[in-house]
Design an enzyme around this catalytic site. Structure first.
Site, mmCIF file in Angstrom:
data_model
loop_
_atom_site.group_PDB
_atom_site.id
_atom_site.type_symbol
_atom_site.label_atom_id
_atom_site.label_comp_id
_atom_site.label_asym_id
_atom_site.label_seq_id
_atom_site.Cartn_x
_atom_site.Cartn_y
_atom_site.Cartn_z
ATOM 1 N N ALA A 19 -15.277 2.348 -3.185
ATOM 2 C CA ALA A 19 -15.773 2.774 -4.497
ATOM 3 C C ALA A 19 -17.268 2.487 -4.637
ATOM 4 O O ALA A 19 -18.043 3.332 -5.112
ATOM 5 C CB ALA A 19 -14.991 2.077 -5.616
ATOM 6 N N HIS A 48 -12.039 -4.369 1.970
ATOM 7 C CA HIS A 48 -10.625 -4.161 2.264
ATOM 8 C C HIS A 48 -10.188 -2.693 2.267
ATOM 9 O O HIS A 48 -9.082 -2.387 2.720
ATOM 10 C CB HIS A 48 -9.742 -4.988 1.339
ATOM 11 C CG HIS A 48 -8.374 -5.201 1.916
ATOM 12 N ND1 HIS A 48 -8.160 -5.940 3.067
ATOM 13 C CD2 HIS A 48 -7.164 -4.723 1.557
ATOM 14 C CE1 HIS A 48 -6.868 -5.919 3.363
ATOM 15 N NE2 HIS A 48 -6.243 -5.190 2.471
ATOM 16 N N GLY A 55 -3.295 7.485 4.091
ATOM 17 C CA GLY A 55 -4.025 8.697 3.783
ATOM 18 C C GLY A 55 -4.505 8.779 2.353
ATOM 19 O O GLY A 55 -4.401 7.818 1.586
ATOM 20 N N HIS A 236 4.623 -3.032 -1.986
ATOM 21 C CA HIS A 236 4.846 -1.988 -0.996
ATOM 22 C C HIS A 236 6.154 -2.330 -0.291
ATOM 23 O O HIS A 236 6.349 -3.476 0.100
ATOM 24 C CB HIS A 236 3.677 -1.977 -0.005
ATOM 25 C CG HIS A 236 3.645 -0.771 0.874
ATOM 26 N ND1 HIS A 236 4.609 -0.500 1.806
ATOM 27 C CD2 HIS A 236 2.754 0.251 0.950
ATOM 28 C CE1 HIS A 236 4.307 0.647 2.422
ATOM 29 N NE2 HIS A 236 3.183 1.113 1.918
ATOM 30 N N ARG A 252 7.176 6.690 7.005
ATOM 31 C CA ARG A 252 8.301 7.410 6.387
ATOM 32 C C ARG A 252 7.936 8.871 6.131
ATOM 33 O O ARG A 252 8.776 9.751 6.226
ATOM 34 C CB ARG A 252 8.725 6.704 5.108
ATOM 35 C CG ARG A 252 9.501 5.422 5.391
ATOM 36 C CD ARG A 252 9.764 4.595 4.141
ATOM 37 N NE ARG A 252 8.582 3.823 3.754
ATOM 38 C CZ ARG A 252 8.021 3.828 2.563
ATOM 39 N NH1 ARG A 252 8.538 4.569 1.593
ATOM 40 N NH2 ARG A 252 6.951 3.104 2.319
#
Lengths: 611, 250
Positions: A19, A48, A55, A236, A252
């Site tokens: 950012a 980080h 993605g 997560h 997944r």
């Protein structure tokens, strides 16, 4: 720690992750005459953002639409996301990812040279752009290397911002310690953008790196800016046990399945739809089973554990993420980092064995309350990225929306801050310098010279060790504000955090020198984290409903009548808990509805089209 | 806890404010076979000695912060396990070929300047316009440079490189590999600008192809290979320079 020195710029960005760098380029490119400063406690490429894997979402393919991405995000947020923000986000997203492409990001490609996309959890259409499974790494390095093009960006690498400088109701800079020398600097700007990321390190078991301590959240909070929706914390569903290292949702998206100790795809028992055979060309089906949203998959893990269906490991209960059917070639092409991490840190080669996984603290939906331009309630202060809460994520963020978010809102905050800086050129340098000098004295007095903190005189010696307080904070947060919460767990946590804040006043550090004093920065980070922890616990205690990632065992239903609103935590003082207020959620075209995943469970138009 | 296994870390210490020179300090750390060396160092920092100074963050081998000399080899301390050394002691030092700021923290200024000097960004003649969509790039064109994008700037290759050690101005493996990465990118038109720097003596020609950089690279970037390819390009440019002005042949 020497006397403070002063450095003046037009726009000051605190934080050099995705950012912050996106904001810096937005300003530098559009306003070559403006001087931009970027202060970061690490070299920017260590930020980080580097660890994001799967993605970044944006509508680019003909089978997709803005409407679909908006609906997925609104429903994913359990209707707590602001719909004007989400609509704006979705519409600006493709432009931002194309911009990253133009800046060199090595996105995976189709045979025709266009970018590839893949499915992600909670998304009804495949729209996640990816650079193998190191998307954040590639985005961050592309951004960082692009900043090197601009002469008007000045970096303050390894400068630890400890306090915002505010004069006459306007934020005009920060006090920052140059780590190499220990010298305090007053780094001033006509506008300030906070881009310091989340605070995952408030919890013991997290995907987050050591640097994610909520620094910016706490600094803004202490100047009276509200922390919004802090009770919404994302687990997560697939972290490696022991270390908490992330195994991306893309595993997944590429077709990996979750099974319990019976080898059974347990998600089908929890209203997430019916599984397709792993060899079915339709597998994995979007918004179904393994491609359900993160909040629900993490909650379901706890329920499987309670039923005794999880697998015992030396790090506690796990389930298995099975990628074997994808084959070595596909794993190497699209998930090479997953293979590397599983081999190195779990001793498992996912080509041949399933990966043990369990839910792990990953992301903060909440943060510094901002508007669509990144502006906060404090004049001159903007925020973007994980430290900010616009909010597009509401009660649950969809995977691959955060990398795009930091670009869209980083760029917007940059543009807004540049305008503000040009419109408000004058500020009181002497007052700001005096504040930085005071901050330098405070740190010298409380940590460096005496090793004691406020209230104790020189030489008394504090008695609390950083790691002890941090460990107790971890235990309290995991125990009280984890995946499921109730009145008692939250009340206990609130009390414990208050106790820890009190004990923090007599924290003792070992290092009383100036140069690269990471014992000092660890203490300052603990102070930031305790602020954030308290905001989380109190916001969670006051929200007496269950929505998205905030699940109360004593209030199990979503309560739109009373809680379709954002919580706002306001800092009071060092000895009092935060004041909690609320403000409405912006609903435009998507009235609150039932949040459903899986075919045949109350499908909306969008879901019918895509499942 | 008399039965608890321990392992000894011999750690390089140097404080610019008080030490005339470096020294080693020995710490006994509980042995846990799942721990990486970084876990042991964090244990020391948290429980025994808060003055121990080092960089770290992601502890998953991607942020590039925690490079150290571990028993004389440059390694990411988050990616090397105690069990690889147990029961022998482990010697931990700052990466060699860099000035030391304090303890295990090296001075990165030189690298940051070298990185910037090779212009590691897309250079194009046209105006930046996102409304026309992405630049097309085939999977084969991507594969042409992808390996060289994987550098995490961890500096292990600078510690392994004998030329970096003897010639501090040598651009070094990571910076050269990144310059090569952009030169090989089908979207880029900055080859000539970049080669001006990369053709200087302390640039690609400085490399004596020892290849240690590629051996120690934790991300398989193969900077040595990149430098050899860049040398070939530089040689072509050199000879082209005899027959036409630079850039005219592109």
């Amino acid at each position: 720690m020497g006397r403070s020195s002063t450095h003046q710029h037009d726009v000051l960005i605190i934080g050099g992750g995705g950012a912050g760098l996106r904001a810096a380029i937005a300003i530098a490119q559009e306003n070559p005459d403006l001087s931009v400063a970027c202060v970061s406690k690490v070299y920017p490429m260590r930020s980080h953002t580097v660890a994001a894997e799967g993605g970044a979402a944006a509508v680019i393919k003909p089978n997709d639409s803005f409407e679909n991405h908006i609906y997925d995000t609104v429903s994913g947020s359990d209707w707590l996301g602001d719909q004007d923000a989400i609509e704006l986000f979705v519409k600006e997203a493709p432009k931002e990812l194309i911009q990253l492409e133009h800046w060199g990001c090595p996105w995976n490609r189709e045979a025709d040279g266009s970018v590839s996309v893949r499915p992600f959890g909670g998304m009804g259409t495949e729209r996640t752009w990816f650079a193998s499974d190191k998307t954040g790494f590639h985005m961050l390095h592309s951004l960082f290397q692009t900043t090197l093009k601009y002469d008007n960006i000045t970096r303050y690498d390894e400068h630890f911002a400890s306090k915002l400088l505010v004069d006459d109701g306007r934020c005009c800079g920060c006090a920052a310690i140059e780590l190499r020398t220990g010298q305090m600097r007053a780094i001033l700007g006509k506008a300030i953008i906070m881009c310091t990321g989340g605070a995952g390190r408030v919890f013991p078991f997290t995907t987050n790196g050591a640097i994610k301590n909520g620094d910016g959240m706490s600094m803004a909070y202490r100047e009276g800016v509200a922390l919004k929706d802090m009770e919404f914390i994302q687990y997560h569903p697939t972290g490696l046990p022991g270390t908490g290292i992330l195994i991306t949702e893309a595993s997944r998206g590429e077709g990996g399945i979750l099974v319990n100790k019976h080898g059974y795809r347990y998600l089908q028992d929890y209203d997430l739809g019916q599984p397709l055979d792993i060899h079915d060309p339709e597998h994995p089906r979007k918004r179904t089973m393994e491609l359900g949203p993160r909040d629900k998959l993490s909650q379901v893990f706890i329920k499987e554990m309670q039923k005794g269906n999880t697998i015992d490991s030396k790090y506690g209960p796990v389930v298995h993420l099975d990628l074997r059917h994808l084959g070595e070639a596909k794993i190497n092409k699209n998930l090479p980092f997953v293979r590397e991490l599983a081999k190195n840190y779990a001793g498992i080669d996912p080509v041949y064995e399933p990966i043990p996984v369990r839910p792990v603290l990953h992301y903060f939906m909440g943060g510094i309350d901002t508007d669509l331009d990144g502006a906060t309630s404090l004049r001159g202060l903007y925020a973007a990225g994980e430290c900010a809460c616009v909010s597009i994520n509401g009660a649950n963020r969809l995977g691959s929306n955060s990398l795009t978010e930091l670009l869209v809102f980083g760029a917007r905050a940059g543009a807004s801050a540049a305008r503000f800086a040009m419109d408000n050129p004058d500020f009181n340098v002497a007052s700001l310098e005096a504040q930085a000098e005071d901050e330098s004295k405070r740190i010298r007095r409380d940590y460096i010279e005496t090793g004691t903190t406020p209230g104790t005189s020189s030489g008394d010696g504090g008695s609390e060790r950083i790691a002890t307080l941090r460990n107790e904070m971890h235990e309290a947060m995991e125990g009280g504000t984890g995946i499921f919460r109730d009145e008692k767990s939250l009340t206990d946590t609130c009390q414990k955090i208050a106790e820890l804040r009190d004990r923090f006043k007599i924290v003792r550090i070992d290092d009383h020198t100036n140069s690269f004093n990471t014992d000092l920065t660890a203490a300052l980070e603990l102070g930031f984290m305790l602020d954030v922890a308290e905001a989380i616990a109190h916001s969670a205690l006051e929200r007496k409903e269950s929505r998205g990632s905030h699940q109360r065992l004593d209030f199990t239903n979503r309560d739109d009548e009373n809680y379709l609103k954002h919580s706002l935590a306001f800092w009071q003082d060092d000895d009092a808990p935060p004041r909690i207020e609320y403000k409405p959620v912006t609903i435009t075209k998507w009235p609150p509805g039932k949040r459903t995943y899986g075919k045949g469970s109350g499908l909306t138009k969008q879901e019918n089209e895509t499942t | 806890m008399p039965d608890e296994k321990t392992i000894t870390l011999e750690i390089f210490r140097y404080h610019p404010e008080s030490d005339a020179g470096p020294r080693f300090q020995s710490y006994d750390v509980p042995y846990n076979e799942d721990w990486v060396v970084l876990d042991a160092i964090n244990w020391i920092k948290d429980t025994v000695d808060g003055t121990l100074t080092y960089r770290w963050s992601c502890r998953m081998g991607v942020c590039g912060s925690c490079g150290m000399m571990i028993n004389d080899e440059p390694k990411l301390s988050c990616a090397v396990f105690l069990k690889e050394y147990y029961p022998n002691p482990i010697k931990v030092e700052p990466l060699v070929n860099f000035p030391v700021e304090r303890d295990l923290v090296i001075d990165m200024d030189g690298f940051m300047e070298k990185l910037q000097s090779i212009k590691p960004y897309i250079i194009r003649d046209d105006v930046n316009d996102t409304s026309q969509g992405e630049y097309k790039q085939s999977p084969a064109e991507l594969a042409h440079y992808k390996q060289y994008t994987m550098c995490i700037n961890c500096m292990l290759c600078y510690s392994a490189c004998p030329v970096v050690g003897s010639e501090p101005d040598f651009l070094g493996p990571a910076a050269l590999a990144l310059g090569h990465r952009y030169n090989k990118d089908s979207r880029d038109q900055g080859f000539d600008q970049r080669m001006e720097k990369m053709m200087e003596h302390e640039a690609v020609w400085g490399c004596t192809f020892v290849g240690e950089c590629s051996v120690v690279c934790p991300k398989n970037v193969d900077p040595a290979g990149a430098i050899q390819q860049a040398k070939a390009s530089a040689a072509q440019e050199y000879f082209k320079g005899f027959i036409m002005p630079r850039g005219a042949g592109k």
